[in-house]
Write a protein that holds these residues in place. Structure first.
Motif, PDB file in Angstrom:
ATOM      1  N   ARG A 159       7.475  38.908 -26.425  1.00 41.34           N
ATOM      2  CA  ARG A 159       8.484  39.687 -25.702  1.00 41.34           C
ATOM      3  C   ARG A 159       9.772  38.895 -25.533  1.00 41.34           C
ATOM      4  NH1 ARG A 159       7.853  42.009 -19.520  1.00 41.34           N
ATOM      5  NH2 ARG A 159       9.789  43.241 -19.494  1.00 41.34           N
ATOM      6  N   ILE A 160       9.634  37.599 -25.201  1.00 36.79           N
ATOM      7  CA  ILE A 160      10.818  36.747 -25.035  1.00 36.79           C
ATOM      8  C   ILE A 160      11.579  36.627 -26.349  1.00 36.79           C
ATOM      9  CG2 ILE A 160      11.571  34.376 -24.592  1.00 36.79           C
ATOM     10  CD1 ILE A 160       9.257  34.210 -22.538  1.00 36.79           C
ATOM     11  N   ARG A 161      10.856  36.400 -27.433  1.00 32.86           N
ATOM     12  CA  ARG A 161      11.508  36.288 -28.737  1.00 32.86           C
ATOM     13  C   ARG A 161      12.250  37.570 -29.098  1.00 32.86           C
ATOM     14  NH1 ARG A 161       6.472  33.620 -30.074  1.00 32.86           N
ATOM     15  NH2 ARG A 161       6.825  31.386 -30.355  1.00 32.86           N
ATOM     16  N   ALA A 162      11.641  38.701 -28.784  1.00 38.01           N
ATOM     17  CA  ALA A 162      12.287  39.969 -29.090  1.00 38.01           C
ATOM     18  C   ALA A 162      13.581  40.135 -28.291  1.00 38.01           C
ATOM     19  CB  ALA A 162      11.332  41.126 -28.791  1.00 38.01           C
ATOM     20  N   LEU A 163      13.567  39.743 -27.032  1.00 40.24           N
ATOM     21  CA  LEU A 163      14.773  39.838 -26.209  1.00 40.24           C
ATOM     22  C   LEU A 163      15.884  38.946 -26.753  1.00 40.24           C
ATOM     23  CD1 LEU A 163      13.158  39.838 -22.653  1.00 40.24           C
ATOM     24  CD2 LEU A 163      14.490  41.704 -23.639  1.00 40.24           C
ATOM     25  N   LEU A 164      15.537  37.724 -27.110  1.00 41.01           N
ATOM     26  CA  LEU A 164      16.548  36.800 -27.627  1.00 41.01           C
ATOM     27  C   LEU A 164      17.073  37.253 -28.984  1.00 41.01           C
ATOM     28  CD1 LEU A 164      14.997  33.360 -26.604  1.00 41.01           C
ATOM     29  CD2 LEU A 164      16.985  34.482 -25.597  1.00 41.01           C
ATOM     30  N   ALA A 165      16.211  37.824 -29.805  1.00 40.38           N
ATOM     31  CA  ALA A 165      16.669  38.330 -31.103  1.00 40.38           C
ATOM     32  C   ALA A 165      17.678  39.460 -30.914  1.00 40.38           C
ATOM     33  CB  ALA A 165      15.479  38.818 -31.918  1.00 40.38           C
ATOM     34  N   LYS A 166      17.427  40.323 -29.955  1.00 41.88           N
ATOM     35  CA  LYS A 166      18.372  41.402 -29.668  1.00 41.88           C
ATOM     36  C   LYS A 166      19.679  40.838 -29.117  1.00 41.88           C
ATOM     37  CE  LYS A 166      14.909  44.982 -28.743  1.00 41.88           C
ATOM     38  NZ  LYS A 166      14.327  45.877 -27.712  1.00 41.88           N
ATOM     39  N   ALA A 167      19.584  39.805 -28.271  1.00 44.80           N
ATOM     40  CA  ALA A 167      20.789  39.200 -27.712  1.00 44.80           C
ATOM     41  C   ALA A 167      21.655  38.579 -28.796  1.00 44.80           C
ATOM     42  CB  ALA A 167      20.406  38.137 -26.676  1.00 44.80           C
ATOM     43  N   LEU A 179      20.244  40.829 -21.877  1.00 46.15           N
ATOM     44  CA  LEU A 179      19.026  40.489 -22.605  1.00 46.15           C
ATOM     45  C   LEU A 179      18.673  39.013 -22.449  1.00 46.15           C
ATOM     46  CD1 LEU A 179      19.787  42.519 -25.848  1.00 46.15           C
ATOM     47  CD2 LEU A 179      17.912  42.983 -24.269  1.00 46.15           C
ATOM     48  N   SER A 180      19.677  38.140 -22.532  1.00 48.16           N
ATOM     49  CA  SER A 180      19.427  36.703 -22.386  1.00 48.16           C
ATOM     50  C   SER A 180      18.940  36.376 -20.983  1.00 48.16           C
ATOM     51  CB  SER A 180      20.704  35.913 -22.697  1.00 48.16           C
ATOM     52  OG  SER A 180      21.086  36.095 -24.039  1.00 48.16           O
ATOM     53  N   ALA A 181      19.551  37.002 -19.982  1.00 48.99           N
ATOM     54  CA  ALA A 181      19.144  36.746 -18.602  1.00 48.99           C
ATOM     55  C   ALA A 181      17.687  37.154 -18.384  1.00 48.99           C
ATOM     56  CB  ALA A 181      20.055  37.504 -17.640  1.00 48.99           C
ATOM     57  N   LYS A 182      17.289  38.300 -18.940  1.00 48.25           N
ATOM     58  CA  LYS A 182      15.894  38.733 -18.797  1.00 48.25           C
ATOM     59  C   LYS A 182      14.958  37.764 -19.508  1.00 48.25           C
ATOM     60  CE  LYS A 182      12.549  41.446 -17.642  1.00 48.25           C
ATOM     61  NZ  LYS A 182      12.098  41.480 -16.229  1.00 48.25           N
ATOM     62  N   ALA A 183      15.353  37.300 -20.692  1.00 54.13           N
ATOM     63  CA  ALA A 183      14.527  36.324 -21.402  1.00 54.13           C
ATOM     64  C   ALA A 183      14.388  35.032 -20.609  1.00 54.13           C
ATOM     65  CB  ALA A 183      15.122  36.032 -22.775  1.00 54.13           C
ATOM     66  N   GLN A 184      15.491  34.576 -19.998  1.00 56.30           N
ATOM     67  CA  GLN A 184      15.445  33.361 -19.179  1.00 56.30           C
ATOM     68  C   GLN A 184      14.485  33.553 -17.998  1.00 56.30           C
ATOM     69  OE1 GLN A 184      17.221  30.775 -20.223  1.00 56.30           O
ATOM     70  NE2 GLN A 184      18.266  31.929 -21.796  1.00 56.30           N
ATOM     71  N   GLU A 185      14.550  34.712 -17.391  1.00 54.16           N
ATOM     72  CA  GLU A 185      13.686  34.989 -16.248  1.00 54.16           C
ATOM     73  C   GLU A 185      12.218  34.941 -16.642  1.00 54.16           C
ATOM     74  OE1 GLU A 185      12.816  38.597 -13.037  1.00 54.16           O
ATOM     75  OE2 GLU A 185      14.632  38.619 -14.281  1.00 54.16           O
ATOM     76  N   GLU A 256       7.808  25.429 -25.283  1.00 50.36           N
ATOM     77  CA  GLU A 256       8.057  26.729 -25.896  1.00 50.36           C
ATOM     78  C   GLU A 256       9.410  27.281 -25.469  1.00 50.36           C
ATOM     79  OE1 GLU A 256       4.603  28.575 -24.350  1.00 50.36           O
ATOM     80  OE2 GLU A 256       3.330  28.017 -26.034  1.00 50.36           O
ATOM     81  N   ALA A 257       9.723  27.130 -24.174  1.00 48.17           N
ATOM     82  CA  ALA A 257      11.007  27.620 -23.669  1.00 48.17           C
ATOM     83  C   ALA A 257      12.169  26.876 -24.310  1.00 48.17           C
ATOM     84  CB  ALA A 257      11.060  27.472 -22.142  1.00 48.17           C
ATOM     85  N   VAL A 258      12.032  25.560 -24.473  1.00 47.16           N
ATOM     86  CA  VAL A 258      13.104  24.766 -25.077  1.00 47.16           C
ATOM     87  C   VAL A 258      13.351  25.215 -26.516  1.00 47.16           C
ATOM     88  CG1 VAL A 258      13.715  22.448 -25.889  1.00 47.16           C
ATOM     89  CG2 VAL A 258      12.784  22.765 -23.590  1.00 47.16           C
ATOM     90  N   GLU A 259      12.284  25.386 -27.277  1.00 46.57           N
ATOM     91  CA  GLU A 259      12.444  25.824 -28.669  1.00 46.57           C
ATOM     92  C   GLU A 259      13.179  27.159 -28.755  1.00 46.57           C
ATOM     93  OE1 GLU A 259       8.976  24.407 -31.509  1.00 46.57           O
ATOM     94  OE2 GLU A 259       8.136  25.282 -29.693  1.00 46.57           O
ATOM     95  N   LEU A 260      12.750  28.106 -27.928  1.00 48.75           N
ATOM     96  CA  LEU A 260      13.348  29.435 -27.975  1.00 48.75           C
ATOM     97  C   LEU A 260      14.799  29.416 -27.512  1.00 48.75           C
ATOM     98  CD1 LEU A 260      10.371  31.530 -26.564  1.00 48.75           C
ATOM     99  CD2 LEU A 260      11.226  31.538 -28.902  1.00 48.75           C
ATOM    100  N   LEU A 261      15.063  28.740 -26.389  1.00 52.11           N
ATOM    101  CA  LEU A 261      16.412  28.749 -25.819  1.00 52.11           C
ATOM    102  C   LEU A 261      17.387  27.975 -26.696  1.00 52.11           C
ATOM    103  CD1 LEU A 261      18.338  29.498 -23.585  1.00 52.11           C
ATOM    104  CD2 LEU A 261      17.495  27.556 -22.255  1.00 52.11           C
ATOM    105  N   TYR A 262      16.976  26.817 -27.188  1.00 49.83           N
ATOM    106  CA  TYR A 262      17.870  26.032 -28.045  1.00 49.83           C
ATOM    107  C   TYR A 262      18.238  26.816 -29.296  1.00 49.83           C
ATOM    108  CZ  TYR A 262      19.315  22.639 -31.550  1.00 49.83           C
ATOM    109  OH  TYR A 262      20.003  21.997 -32.546  1.00 49.83           O
ATOM    110  N   THR A 263      17.239  27.424 -29.933  1.00 54.40           N
ATOM    111  CA  THR A 263      17.514  28.179 -31.154  1.00 54.40           C
ATOM    112  C   THR A 263      18.481  29.322 -30.873  1.00 54.40           C
ATOM    113  OG1 THR A 263      15.322  27.635 -32.014  1.00 54.40           O
ATOM    114  CG2 THR A 263      16.450  29.506 -33.006  1.00 54.40           C
ATOM    115  N   SER A 264      18.271  30.025 -29.768  1.00 51.48           N
ATOM    116  CA  SER A 264      19.141  31.150 -29.431  1.00 51.48           C
ATOM    117  C   SER A 264      20.556  30.692 -29.111  1.00 51.48           C
ATOM    118  CB  SER A 264      18.560  31.922 -28.247  1.00 51.48           C
ATOM    119  OG  SER A 264      19.364  33.036 -27.924  1.00 51.48           O
ATOM    120  N   LEU A 265      20.690  29.641 -28.311  1.00 55.86           N
ATOM    121  CA  LEU A 265      22.026  29.144 -27.961  1.00 55.86           C
ATOM    122  C   LEU A 265      22.764  28.619 -29.184  1.00 55.86           C
ATOM    123  CD1 LEU A 265      21.380  27.308 -24.571  1.00 55.86           C
ATOM    124  CD2 LEU A 265      22.638  29.437 -24.924  1.00 55.86           C
ATOM    125  N   LEU A 266      22.036  28.008 -30.110  1.00 53.58           N
ATOM    126  CA  LEU A 266      22.672  27.499 -31.317  1.00 53.58           C
ATOM    127  C   LEU A 266      23.212  28.648 -32.164  1.00 53.58           C
ATOM    128  CD1 LEU A 266      23.331  24.911 -32.821  1.00 53.58           C
ATOM    129  CD2 LEU A 266      21.124  25.088 -33.986  1.00 53.58           C
TER     130      LEU A 266
END
Length: 382
Positions: A159-167, A179-185, A256-266
């Motif tokens: 679910r988190i990956r899907a939110l970040l992909a949409k963002a 979308l990013s805020a919901k993923a962070q939450e 897991e959170a670091v991998e997802l967030l770093y990739t999205s922010l990059l």
């Protein structure tokens, strides 16, 4: 009695321990002329892969260095070797290792025998000379000692990956922020729930580590961004500049959170940089390396400040809510465990400095882009 060296051994003697093209051609010619040597050549390649595992490398690390140093044909070859060696591997590896195997694009290269033999020898030269790394599989992360809720964790991460992909895909900033805020939450709630559940069930939960690629160009700024994301998520990051990755130490939910967030922010930073650079060119300025380096450095620096502020604010809000008497000691103990684990793995780390950050316009644009990112790293517990 002395046995006659095989064709593969003769090719290795000619090519693996010398750097010249002539030596490589000699070895490749021997192999290309003898189809009967193919099985032994592949088996020896699997042995080189197994030796890399003993030196601390993992499948994603090997794929990364091959992609960085060689070509697609070498990546196809090493992917096949890794998959083949996995069938013989009897060591417990864990879900991260399995996921890395699944990501390999293993299929046989289509080329002539001489070119294929040349590529194999070039690949084996690289594998033979890989240095020893800190062995992650002797510091197994929570992935190997998780409580029985792991299938639910997978659904949450999907679910988190899907939110970040949409963002990352949307062209509307407001939608991306929501979308990013919901993923962070969800990431923060996932981490807190994992920490509390591990404490309540007395699970043998311990810090682990993973490696995340930090690829050129502008890798220093990217490493700073990853460090900021790791620090906010109660992890520590150590950058290996020469090999193109950072090792992140922490508990599994936070990794897991670091991998997802770093990739999205990059992804978001790169998109913002491209847009800002287009505006600069429209104003008559030429594209410059210093602009991009300064942009990403400012983005990383400013995101780090914002993540730290968000983390401090969230901690204050959490402290005003139940079950604070249970939560805060758990999180503090995990922080200590991560720092101790980090010091054991990397007792001799040094600090590096940003280089090539001298473009004022790039810095201003990068900082502004970071301000627009709206990151809520650790929202309060609800």
């Amino acid at each position: 009695m002395s046995s006659t060296p095989s064709i593969v051994e003769r090719a290795f003697e000619a090519a693996l321990y010398a750097d010249s093209d002539a030596a490589l051609d000699t070895g490749a010619s021997l192999l290309a002329a003898d189809p009967a040597s193919d099985a032994e050549l592949a088996l020896r390649g699997e042995e080189f892969v197994a030796a890399a595992w003993r030196r601390g490398w993992q499948p994603a690390d090997v794929a990364r260095i091959v992609r960085r140093e060689l070509d697609d044909v070498h990546l196809q070859l090493v992917s096949e070797l890794v998959r083949a060696e996995a069938g013989r591997d009897r060591r417990p590896r864990g879900p991260r290792w399995a996921a890395q195997l699944e990501e390999l694009d293993a299929h046989a290269p289509r080329t002539d025998r001489f070119s294929l033999a040349t590529a194999a020898l070039e690949l084996y030269r690289l594998l033979l000379r890989l240095p020893t790394l800190e062995p992650l599989d002797t510091h197994l992360s929570g992935a190997t000692s998780r409580h029985p809720a792991a299938p639910q964790d997978s659904r949450m991460l999907t679910r988190i990956r899907a939110l970040l992909a949409k963002a990352e895909a949307t062209g509307f900033p407001e939608e991306a922020e929501a979308l990013s805020a919901k993923a962070q939450e969800l990431m923060a709630r996932h981490s807190i729930d994992e920490a509390l559940l591990a404490a309540r069930t007395h699970a043998k939960d311990a810090p682990g580590a993973c490696r995340i690629g930090v690829e050129p160009p502008y890798e220093t700024a990217k490493a700073v961004l990853l460090d900021a994301v790791a620090d906010t998520n109660r992890c520590r990051a150590v950058w290996n500049e020469s090999l193109g990755f950072s090792t992140v130490v922490g508990f599994e939910p936070d990794l897991e959170a670091v991998e997802l967030l770093y990739t999205s922010l990059l992804v978001q930073a790169t998109a913002a940089m491209t847009k800002a650079e287009a505006a600069q060119r429209a104003g008559g300025r030429k594209r410059t390396k210093s602009f991009r380096q300064s942009f990403l450095a400012a983005y990383a620096h400013r995101i780090g400040d914002r993540l730290a502020t968000a983390a401090e604010g969230a901690e204050g809000e959490v402290a005003s809510q139940a079950p604070v008497a249970e939560l805060l000691p758990v999180l503090a103990a995990r922080d200590v465990a991560v720092n101790d684990h980090m010091e054991r793995m990397f007792p001799d780390t040094v600090t590096t400095r940003l280089r090539g950050v001298n473009d004022a316009a790039g810095w201003q644009e990068g900082a502004a882009a970071a301000d627009r990112a709206q990151v809520r790293a650790r929202p309060p517990l609800r």
